[in-house]
Design a protein around this motif. Sequence first.
Motif, PDB file in Angstrom:
ATOM      1  N   ASN A  38      20.274 -37.088   6.737  1.00  0.00           N
ATOM      2  CA  ASN A  38      21.387 -37.785   6.083  1.00  0.00           C
ATOM      3  C   ASN A  38      22.773 -37.320   6.541  1.00  0.00           C
ATOM      4  OD1 ASN A  38      19.570 -39.268   4.352  1.00  0.00           O
ATOM      5  ND2 ASN A  38      19.304 -37.325   3.253  1.00  0.00           N
ATOM      6  N   SER A  39      22.856 -36.752   7.719  1.00  0.00           N
ATOM      7  CA  SER A  39      24.176 -36.367   8.223  1.00  0.00           C
ATOM      8  C   SER A  39      24.976 -37.623   8.527  1.00  0.00           C
ATOM      9  CB  SER A  39      24.037 -35.583   9.517  1.00  0.00           C
ATOM     10  OG  SER A  39      23.297 -34.425   9.308  1.00  0.00           O
ATOM     11  N   GLN A  40      26.278 -37.513   8.383  1.00  0.00           N
ATOM     12  CA  GLN A  40      27.141 -38.623   8.770  1.00  0.00           C
ATOM     13  C   GLN A  40      28.197 -38.083   9.712  1.00  0.00           C
ATOM     14  OE1 GLN A  40      28.558 -41.126   5.756  1.00  0.00           O
ATOM     15  NE2 GLN A  40      26.525 -41.488   4.900  1.00  0.00           N
ATOM     16  N   ILE A  41      28.183 -38.574  10.922  1.00  0.00           N
ATOM     17  CA  ILE A  41      29.140 -38.080  11.905  1.00  0.00           C
ATOM     18  C   ILE A  41      29.790 -39.253  12.606  1.00  0.00           C
ATOM     19  CG2 ILE A  41      29.433 -36.801  14.037  1.00  0.00           C
ATOM     20  CD1 ILE A  41      28.065 -34.681  12.883  1.00  0.00           C
ATOM     21  N   GLY A  42      31.097 -39.155  12.745  1.00  0.00           N
ATOM     22  CA  GLY A  42      31.829 -40.188  13.439  1.00  0.00           C
ATOM     23  C   GLY A  42      33.257 -39.794  13.302  1.00  0.00           C
ATOM     24  N   CYS A  43      34.134 -40.573  13.856  1.00  0.00           N
ATOM     25  CA  CYS A  43      35.533 -40.215  13.731  1.00  0.00           C
ATOM     26  C   CYS A  43      35.975 -40.307  12.294  1.00  0.00           C
ATOM     27  CB  CYS A  43      36.364 -41.106  14.622  1.00  0.00           C
ATOM     28  SG  CYS A  43      35.878 -40.889  16.323  1.00  0.00           S
ATOM     29  N   MET A  44      35.223 -41.007  11.492  1.00  0.00           N
ATOM     30  CA  MET A  44      35.615 -41.214  10.101  1.00  0.00           C
ATOM     31  C   MET A  44      35.666 -39.913   9.298  1.00  0.00           C
ATOM     32  SD  MET A  44      32.242 -43.110   8.697  1.00  0.00           S
ATOM     33  CE  MET A  44      32.231 -44.307  10.003  1.00  0.00           C
ATOM     34  N   LEU A  45      35.081 -38.872   9.807  1.00  0.00           N
ATOM     35  CA  LEU A  45      35.094 -37.614   9.060  1.00  0.00           C
ATOM     36  C   LEU A  45      36.504 -37.045   8.930  1.00  0.00           C
ATOM     37  CD1 LEU A  45      32.001 -35.679  10.339  1.00  0.00           C
ATOM     38  CD2 LEU A  45      32.326 -36.851   8.175  1.00  0.00           C
ATOM     39  N   ASN A  46      37.333 -37.333   9.912  1.00  0.00           N
ATOM     40  CA  ASN A  46      38.658 -36.720   9.915  1.00  0.00           C
ATOM     41  C   ASN A  46      39.724 -37.614   9.275  1.00  0.00           C
ATOM     42  OD1 ASN A  46      37.459 -34.700  11.410  1.00  0.00           O
ATOM     43  ND2 ASN A  46      37.770 -35.868  13.280  1.00  0.00           N
ATOM     44  N   LEU A  47      39.336 -38.667   8.611  1.00  0.00           N
ATOM     45  CA  LEU A  47      40.305 -39.653   8.156  1.00  0.00           C
ATOM     46  C   LEU A  47      40.829 -39.338   6.762  1.00  0.00           C
ATOM     47  CD1 LEU A  47      38.385 -42.809   9.349  1.00  0.00           C
ATOM     48  CD2 LEU A  47      40.113 -41.527  10.570  1.00  0.00           C
ATOM     49  N   ASN A  48      42.029 -39.889   6.451  1.00  0.00           N
ATOM     50  CA  ASN A  48      42.552 -39.745   5.095  1.00  0.00           C
ATOM     51  C   ASN A  48      41.968 -40.828   4.189  1.00  0.00           C
ATOM     52  OD1 ASN A  48      43.931 -42.147   5.492  1.00  0.00           O
ATOM     53  ND2 ASN A  48      45.670 -41.074   6.398  1.00  0.00           N
ATOM     54  N   LYS A  49      42.437 -40.880   2.935  1.00  0.00           N
ATOM     55  CA  LYS A  49      41.791 -41.746   1.948  1.00  0.00           C
ATOM     56  C   LYS A  49      41.828 -43.236   2.321  1.00  0.00           C
ATOM     57  CE  LYS A  49      41.923 -39.118  -2.297  1.00  0.00           C
ATOM     58  NZ  LYS A  49      42.677 -38.871  -3.517  1.00  0.00           N
ATOM     59  N   VAL A  50      43.024 -43.701   2.731  1.00  0.00           N
ATOM     60  CA  VAL A  50      43.163 -45.121   3.066  1.00  0.00           C
ATOM     61  C   VAL A  50      42.223 -45.489   4.202  1.00  0.00           C
ATOM     62  CG1 VAL A  50      44.795 -46.936   3.700  1.00  0.00           C
ATOM     63  CG2 VAL A  50      45.590 -44.907   2.449  1.00  0.00           C
ATOM     64  N   GLU A  51      42.247 -44.611   5.195  1.00  0.00           N
ATOM     65  CA  GLU A  51      41.403 -44.883   6.355  1.00  0.00           C
ATOM     66  C   GLU A  51      39.918 -44.754   6.022  1.00  0.00           C
ATOM     67  OE1 GLU A  51      43.950 -43.615  10.228  1.00  0.00           O
ATOM     68  OE2 GLU A  51      43.480 -42.063   8.765  1.00  0.00           O
ATOM     69  N   LYS A  52      39.620 -43.891   5.056  1.00  0.00           N
ATOM     70  CA  LYS A  52      38.223 -43.704   4.665  1.00  0.00           C
ATOM     71  C   LYS A  52      37.648 -44.990   4.115  1.00  0.00           C
ATOM     72  CE  LYS A  52      36.487 -39.139   3.964  1.00  0.00           C
ATOM     73  NZ  LYS A  52      36.763 -37.872   3.357  1.00  0.00           N
ATOM     74  N   LYS A  53      38.512 -45.723   3.373  1.00  0.00           N
ATOM     75  CA  LYS A  53      38.060 -46.995   2.814  1.00  0.00           C
ATOM     76  C   LYS A  53      37.697 -47.944   3.960  1.00  0.00           C
ATOM     77  CE  LYS A  53      39.278 -50.545  -0.448  1.00  0.00           C
ATOM     78  NZ  LYS A  53      40.404 -51.455  -0.622  1.00  0.00           N
ATOM     79  N   LYS A  54      38.565 -47.930   4.967  1.00  0.00           N
ATOM     80  CA  LYS A  54      38.314 -48.768   6.129  1.00  0.00           C
ATOM     81  C   LYS A  54      36.994 -48.348   6.819  1.00  0.00           C
ATOM     82  CE  LYS A  54      40.532 -50.081  10.382  1.00  0.00           C
ATOM     83  NZ  LYS A  54      41.345 -49.414  11.375  1.00  0.00           N
ATOM     84  N   ALA A  55      36.822 -47.042   6.873  1.00  0.00           N
ATOM     85  CA  ALA A  55      35.619 -46.518   7.498  1.00  0.00           C
ATOM     86  C   ALA A  55      34.370 -46.949   6.737  1.00  0.00           C
ATOM     87  CB  ALA A  55      35.692 -45.000   7.568  1.00  0.00           C
ATOM     88  N   GLU A  56      34.480 -46.967   5.413  1.00  0.00           N
ATOM     89  CA  GLU A  56      33.363 -47.417   4.583  1.00  0.00           C
ATOM     90  C   GLU A  56      32.993 -48.853   4.946  1.00  0.00           C
ATOM     91  OE1 GLU A  56      31.354 -45.926   2.286  1.00  0.00           O
ATOM     92  OE2 GLU A  56      32.286 -44.099   3.059  1.00  0.00           O
ATOM     93  N   GLU A  57      34.080 -49.654   5.168  1.00  0.00           N
ATOM     94  CA  GLU A  57      33.843 -51.058   5.522  1.00  0.00           C
ATOM     95  C   GLU A  57      33.098 -51.156   6.865  1.00  0.00           C
ATOM     96  OE1 GLU A  57      37.924 -52.574   3.389  1.00  0.00           O
ATOM     97  OE2 GLU A  57      37.612 -53.039   5.503  1.00  0.00           O
ATOM     98  N   ILE A  58      33.538 -50.319   7.790  1.00  0.00           N
ATOM     99  CA  ILE A  58      32.866 -50.321   9.109  1.00  0.00           C
ATOM    100  C   ILE A  58      31.399 -49.962   8.928  1.00  0.00           C
ATOM    101  CG2 ILE A  58      32.768 -49.212  11.378  1.00  0.00           C
ATOM    102  CD1 ILE A  58      35.773 -48.526  10.919  1.00  0.00           C
ATOM    103  N   LYS A  59      31.197 -48.980   8.067  1.00  0.00           N
ATOM    104  CA  LYS A  59      29.844 -48.515   7.835  1.00  0.00           C
ATOM    105  C   LYS A  59      28.982 -49.650   7.283  1.00  0.00           C
ATOM    106  CE  LYS A  59      27.376 -45.129   5.300  1.00  0.00           C
ATOM    107  NZ  LYS A  59      27.451 -44.188   4.203  1.00  0.00           N
ATOM    108  N   GLU A  60      29.598 -50.410   6.380  1.00  0.00           N
ATOM    109  CA  GLU A  60      28.876 -51.547   5.813  1.00  0.00           C
ATOM    110  C   GLU A  60      28.552 -52.574   6.890  1.00  0.00           C
ATOM    111  OE1 GLU A  60      30.633 -51.783   1.389  1.00  0.00           O
ATOM    112  OE2 GLU A  60      30.403 -53.698   2.438  1.00  0.00           O
TER     113      GLU A  60
END
Lengths: 403, 373
Positions: free
Chosen positions: A378-400
């Motif tokens: 269940n590791s999650q690795i990608g550039c999204m690890l280094n993102l702030n909150k706003v960008e994290k939301k975007k990253a969640e969308e990408i993940k979806e």
Amino acid sequence: MKRKECIAMLLAGGQGSRLRVLTKNLAKPAVPFGGKYRIIDFSMSNCINSGIDTVGVLTQYKPQVLNAYIGEGSAWDLQCYSRDGGVTILPPYVSEDGGEWYLGTAHSIYQNLEFIDKYNPKYVLIISGDHVYKMDYSLMLKEHKAKNADVTISVVEVDWEEAPRFGIMNTDENGRINEFKEKPAHPQSNLASMGVYIFNWSSLKEYLEKDVADNNSAHDFGKDIIPLMLREKQKLYAYRFQGYWRDVGTVESYWEASMDVIDDHDFLNYFDNNWNIFSAPVLQPPHYIAAGAKVDRALISDGCWIDGEVEHSIVFPAVLVGKNAKIKDSIIMAGAQIGQGARIEKAIIGENAVIGKNSFIGSEEITVIEDDQKLKENSQIGCMLNLNKVEKKKAEEIKELLG
Amino acid sequence: MKNVMGIIHHKKDEDAFRELTKHRCIAAIPFGGKYRLVDFPLSNMTNAGISNVGIITSLKLRSLLGHLGTGKEWGLDRKHDGLFILPAASEKNKRWLDLEDIYANQDYIVNSNQEYVLLSGSNIVCNIDLRKVFAYHCEKKADLTIIYGEGYKFLPQDVARGVYLKKGVNGRITAVSIGTPVENGVVCMDMYLFKKSFLLQLLQECSDLGKCDFISEVLPLKLKEMKIYGYAHEGYLGIVNSWQSLYKHQMDLLNPKVWQELFFAKGLIHTKLKDGPPARYCEKSEVHNVFASPGCLIEGKVENSILFRKVIIGRGAVVRNSILMPRVEIEENVTLDGVILDKSVRVKKGAQLISSDENPVIIEKNIVIGGGL
């Protein structure tokens, strides 16, 4: 020693820091490419296919893997024990007067004057081990002779937007170079140097000796030798190369060239017996595609066990892909293990890395997992690890989006 | 194992492989996507540290010689010892293990430095640690150790060629029978370990008394007077005695357990390495339960099959339960089921080739099929 018309000097000492962790343990020319090759295979195969049977390989940065790979040179029929020629590995060395590291590309050749003189060649071909291309150097040599040139530099047309990344040649209508600009902001031409030069040995030797005496020089072909020869009105010609050529010096260009190899069926074509790319094969049994696996537009190497889905990817030897794992637009290096249900997208997985079950790797940028990394389930690795909150939301969308 | 030399003897029952042995000896029959049969005994020997191997072969040796080369892949391209190709005394006969072939090469054996000999057939597909056999042989102070497989079932058509053993107490072998199955299916794996002096004595008797077949004429007589022990091989075993068993044992590779055991468990099986890019799977290819090799180009559908190097499967083609040897070309919309295609066979557009029973159809090397006249 029999005199050679032309010998090749292959610059393989660079670190290639823009390849990030891909060159952590090895020199750039030794970086694996295309499912079973290393980048140096292209230059080495071009040499033997062009009829050049003497190659000096200049090494410096982390050479162990490269040295072991080149071995006696038999992978390319360039056996070092052949009576005249073959491959010779040339590391920096000390002599009676001391010694030093190779300070630049030109300096590395200067340090090996004696090696070249031993063969007393008329021409010296200078190439590097970090480009992916198939090229017949003998055609370039023919043109070099026909034009009675002092230097011939192989060039390739690049996109105008890309041109500022390269060394750009400005030529007259006969192909004679009148200006050379390293990474120009406003290029006047889109002819980029491929880092492939043919010199007349007598004149190159002269210029190398001049260059080494110049304390302000960086001892580099592109920065020092070529501009100096231009200033002194030597005859420098551009040789236009038609065909696929890629500099794989960055993670991005490495990944793109790999994807090109998947899409372009002709480039790595085994049925093209005229221009084989040779490599040192690894001993592994054929690979196995399990009943439940799905493989779509992919290159799969020996010894792999594929039980999941592989789409538009390159898989090196002895890789295990577990059930329900999904790999897309990625490069999986030798010996890596991809756990069940893992998702990998737009990533480069290093040698012998272990990706735990149901892990998620990938983002819009290319993700690189280092050699021998062990990732838990269940590791999650990608550039999204280094993102702030706003960008994290975007990253969640990408993940979806990725499922 | 420095003190052991290896000899791979020449199997003479070539007719059992039909067209597949028209141009090659049994040792050189392609197997498992990138190997030839001889790779298994040869790799087992060199993996155990044997560095002096003689291979006895007939006149159909071109593909075998091309495959073995200098023996580099097995570490046998050496200054001392190494790989020796030895001529057989005769091309064909009914003997199981022809001592005359070995007698003809007696000088090689006498001149070798090793004290022990491991003699093996060329058609035994297994991955075995021969160091353990040697340790067992020394521990038992045996005159001869025969390696056997237990619970082995020959295909019906192979039974007549099967050599069965009977085990007594302490691992002694008490009887040998040919063609009549025994309880527990203890079969002789055609691998023997003995002292060189023992072999030389056998060869002398062979020449003096004219008893030339080790299995049918010599072994039964020696069971009482000599200490003959059996060593049980555990793990996958394929005794390839016919074209039917050749097909069966390759299909066994599609079983993950067999794949693992045969190629990874004890040591790698070495073979001649060749250049070639990874196998390329194209859009719309569908591949399930398949063992495939470098240089393949797959556009169609493949199931339960073995693909050797450089096989091309065209668009819309369907290949099932088949073995396609190097450079086979399957054009568009071809249907294949249960076939063995030898090297460079080409099946033209739309052709169908389907086996009607459990036995595969064999197509000889270089044949072109379909496409009308």
